[in-house]
Scaffold this motif. Structure first.
Motif, PDB file in Angstrom:
ATOM      1  N   GLY A  34       0.802  -1.213   0.000  1.00 19.33           N
ATOM      2  CA  GLY A  34       0.000   0.000   0.000  1.00 19.33           C
ATOM      3  C   GLY A  34       0.835   1.262   0.000  1.00 19.33           C
ATOM      4  O   GLY A  34       0.310   2.353   0.014  1.00 19.33           O
ATOM      5  N   GLY A  35       2.151   1.128  -0.038  1.00 21.15           N
ATOM      6  CA  GLY A  35       3.019   2.288   0.062  1.00 21.15           C
ATOM      7  C   GLY A  35       3.494   2.785  -1.281  1.00 21.15           C
ATOM      8  O   GLY A  35       2.789   2.729  -2.286  1.00 21.15           O
ATOM      9  N   VAL A  36       4.719   3.218  -1.330  1.00 26.04           N
ATOM     10  CA  VAL A  36       5.297   3.810  -2.528  1.00 26.04           C
ATOM     11  C   VAL A  36       5.485   2.764  -3.620  1.00 26.04           C
ATOM     12  O   VAL A  36       5.414   3.068  -4.806  1.00 26.04           O
ATOM     13  CB  VAL A  36       6.653   4.450  -2.163  1.00 26.04           C
ATOM     14  N   MET A  37       5.685   1.514  -3.267  1.00 24.57           N
ATOM     15  CA  MET A  37       6.006   0.471  -4.239  1.00 24.57           C
ATOM     16  C   MET A  37       4.768  -0.128  -4.912  1.00 24.57           C
ATOM     17  O   MET A  37       4.876  -1.046  -5.692  1.00 24.57           O
ATOM     18  CB  MET A  37       6.798  -0.654  -3.564  1.00 24.57           C
ATOM     19  N   SER A  38       3.600   0.384  -4.644  1.00 20.32           N
ATOM     20  CA  SER A  38       2.392  -0.204  -5.230  1.00 20.32           C
ATOM     21  C   SER A  38       2.195   0.279  -6.664  1.00 20.32           C
ATOM     22  O   SER A  38       2.791   1.244  -7.103  1.00 20.32           O
ATOM     23  CB  SER A  38       1.166   0.148  -4.383  1.00 20.32           C
ATOM     24  N   ASN A  39       1.289  -0.386  -7.372  1.00 27.63           N
ATOM     25  CA  ASN A  39       0.994  -0.042  -8.754  1.00 27.63           C
ATOM     26  C   ASN A  39      -0.114   0.996  -8.871  1.00 27.63           C
ATOM     27  O   ASN A  39      -0.571   1.277  -9.965  1.00 27.63           O
ATOM     28  CB  ASN A  39       0.600  -1.295  -9.545  1.00 27.63           C
ATOM     29  N   ARG A  40      -0.563   1.501  -7.765  1.00 24.96           N
ATOM     30  CA  ARG A  40      -1.615   2.509  -7.791  1.00 24.96           C
ATOM     31  C   ARG A  40      -1.134   3.758  -8.509  1.00 24.96           C
ATOM     32  O   ARG A  40      -0.092   4.293  -8.204  1.00 24.96           O
ATOM     33  CB  ARG A  40      -1.984   2.899  -6.352  1.00 24.96           C
ATOM     34  N   GLY A  41      -1.902   4.236  -9.431  1.00 23.13           N
ATOM     35  CA  GLY A  41      -1.496   5.419 -10.177  1.00 23.13           C
ATOM     36  C   GLY A  41      -1.820   6.715  -9.450  1.00 23.13           C
ATOM     37  O   GLY A  41      -1.091   7.688  -9.552  1.00 23.13           O
ATOM     38  N   ALA A  42      -2.906   6.721  -8.753  1.00 17.02           N
ATOM     39  CA  ALA A  42      -3.341   7.950  -8.105  1.00 17.02           C
ATOM     40  C   ALA A  42      -2.770   8.057  -6.699  1.00 17.02           C
ATOM     41  O   ALA A  42      -2.891   7.143  -5.899  1.00 17.02           O
ATOM     42  CB  ALA A  42      -4.863   7.973  -8.032  1.00 17.02           C
ATOM     43  N   THR A  43      -2.102   9.159  -6.454  1.00 16.80           N
ATOM     44  CA  THR A  43      -1.640   9.438  -5.096  1.00 16.80           C
ATOM     45  C   THR A  43      -2.448  10.595  -4.557  1.00 16.80           C
ATOM     46  O   THR A  43      -2.802  11.512  -5.279  1.00 16.80           O
ATOM     47  CB  THR A  43      -0.146   9.825  -5.076  1.00 16.80           C
ATOM     48  N   SER A  44      -2.722  10.514  -3.304  1.00 20.10           N
ATOM     49  CA  SER A  44      -3.534  11.570  -2.700  1.00 20.10           C
ATOM     50  C   SER A  44      -2.699  12.835  -2.540  1.00 20.10           C
ATOM     51  O   SER A  44      -1.468  12.810  -2.569  1.00 20.10           O
ATOM     52  CB  SER A  44      -4.067  11.113  -1.346  1.00 20.10           C
ATOM     53  N   ALA A  45      -3.378  13.942  -2.372  1.00 21.08           N
ATOM     54  CA  ALA A  45      -2.704  15.222  -2.175  1.00 21.08           C
ATOM     55  C   ALA A  45      -1.882  15.204  -0.888  1.00 21.08           C
ATOM     56  O   ALA A  45      -0.802  15.801  -0.828  1.00 21.08           O
ATOM     57  CB  ALA A  45      -3.740  16.341  -2.128  1.00 21.08           C
ATOM     58  N   LEU A  46      -2.358  14.490   0.107  1.00 27.02           N
ATOM     59  CA  LEU A  46      -1.636  14.404   1.376  1.00 27.02           C
ATOM     60  C   LEU A  46      -0.301  13.680   1.201  1.00 27.02           C
ATOM     61  O   LEU A  46       0.695  14.068   1.809  1.00 27.02           O
ATOM     62  CB  LEU A  46      -2.511  13.679   2.402  1.00 27.02           C
ATOM     63  N   GLN A  47      -0.273  12.660   0.365  1.00 26.13           N
ATOM     64  CA  GLN A  47       0.979  11.954   0.100  1.00 26.13           C
ATOM     65  C   GLN A  47       1.961  12.834  -0.666  1.00 26.13           C
ATOM     66  O   GLN A  47       3.165  12.805  -0.404  1.00 26.13           O
ATOM     67  CB  GLN A  47       0.718  10.675  -0.676  1.00 26.13           C
ATOM     68  N   LYS A  48       1.446  13.624  -1.592  1.00 23.39           N
ATOM     69  CA  LYS A  48       2.320  14.530  -2.335  1.00 23.39           C
ATOM     70  C   LYS A  48       2.911  15.590  -1.416  1.00 23.39           C
ATOM     71  O   LYS A  48       4.088  15.932  -1.534  1.00 23.39           O
ATOM     72  CB  LYS A  48       1.550  15.182  -3.480  1.00 23.39           C
ATOM     73  N   VAL A  49       2.102  16.104  -0.509  1.00 24.00           N
ATOM     74  CA  VAL A  49       2.595  17.090   0.456  1.00 24.00           C
ATOM     75  C   VAL A  49       3.642  16.457   1.371  1.00 24.00           C
ATOM     76  O   VAL A  49       4.658  17.081   1.704  1.00 24.00           O
ATOM     77  CB  VAL A  49       1.418  17.681   1.278  1.00 24.00           C
ATOM     78  N   THR A  50       3.428  15.196   1.744  1.00 20.09           N
ATOM     79  CA  THR A  50       4.387  14.494   2.586  1.00 20.09           C
ATOM     80  C   THR A  50       5.731  14.368   1.882  1.00 20.09           C
ATOM     81  O   THR A  50       6.786  14.621   2.476  1.00 20.09           O
ATOM     82  CB  THR A  50       3.864  13.090   2.955  1.00 20.09           C
ATOM     83  N   TRP A  51       5.709  13.985   0.606  1.00 26.21           N
ATOM     84  CA  TRP A  51       6.952  13.870  -0.146  1.00 26.21           C
ATOM     85  C   TRP A  51       7.640  15.228  -0.290  1.00 26.21           C
ATOM     86  O   TRP A  51       8.858  15.331  -0.161  1.00 26.21           O
ATOM     87  CB  TRP A  51       6.694  13.260  -1.524  1.00 26.21           C
ATOM     88  N   LEU A  52       6.867  16.274  -0.553  1.00 23.34           N
ATOM     89  CA  LEU A  52       7.433  17.608  -0.693  1.00 23.34           C
ATOM     90  C   LEU A  52       8.098  18.063   0.604  1.00 23.34           C
ATOM     91  O   LEU A  52       9.222  18.578   0.598  1.00 23.34           O
ATOM     92  CB  LEU A  52       6.335  18.599  -1.104  1.00 23.34           C
ATOM     93  N   LEU A  53       7.420  17.861   1.728  1.00 22.80           N
ATOM     94  CA  LEU A  53       7.988  18.235   3.026  1.00 22.80           C
ATOM     95  C   LEU A  53       9.222  17.398   3.355  1.00 22.80           C
ATOM     96  O   LEU A  53      10.189  17.915   3.924  1.00 22.80           O
ATOM     97  CB  LEU A  53       6.941  18.092   4.130  1.00 22.80           C
ATOM     98  N   ALA A  54       9.193  16.122   2.991  1.00 20.42           N
ATOM     99  CA  ALA A  54      10.343  15.258   3.260  1.00 20.42           C
ATOM    100  C   ALA A  54      11.566  15.702   2.463  1.00 20.42           C
ATOM    101  O   ALA A  54      12.686  15.740   2.996  1.00 20.42           O
ATOM    102  CB  ALA A  54       9.993  13.812   2.950  1.00 20.42           C
TER     103      ALA A  54
END
Length: 95
Positions: A34-54
């Motif tokens: 369910g994390g970064v390694m999944s085949n899901r194409g859509a990432t939520s806005a919260l995940q994008k903000v998390t990556w940006l802050l990281a």
């Protein structure tokens, strides 16, 4: 300069903690499907903000490391019992 970067670093750390705590737990961690390694194409806005802050947190960490080593090099001999009459090297903070 170092104080400004440190303040931004602390703010980023608090924001990163808050954003991570707001995310929905999917279980399994990073490699559990369910994390970064999944085949899901859509990432939520919260995940994008998390990556940006990281990424910003990592950048400020590296910047603080570089600033600290420059400052320590300027203090070098005097800190370890250097001769009192010896001139100190020019530091970025002296300018």
């Amino acid at each position: 300069m170092q104080n400004v970067v440190l303040s931004v670093h602390l703010i980023l750390a608090l924001l990163l903690i808050g954003v991570v705590l707001l995310q929905r737990s999917e279980g399994g961690g990073l490699l559990g499907g369910g994390g970064v390694m999944s085949n899901r194409g859509a990432t939520s806005a919260l995940q994008k903000v998390t990556w940006l802050l990281a990424v910003a947190f990592l950048a400020t960490s590296i910047t603080l490391t570089i600033l600290a080593t420059r400052f320590q090099r300027c203090l070098g001999p005097r800190q370890h019992g250097g001769r009192p009459g010896r001139k100190r090297r020019a530091c970025p903070a002296d300018a």
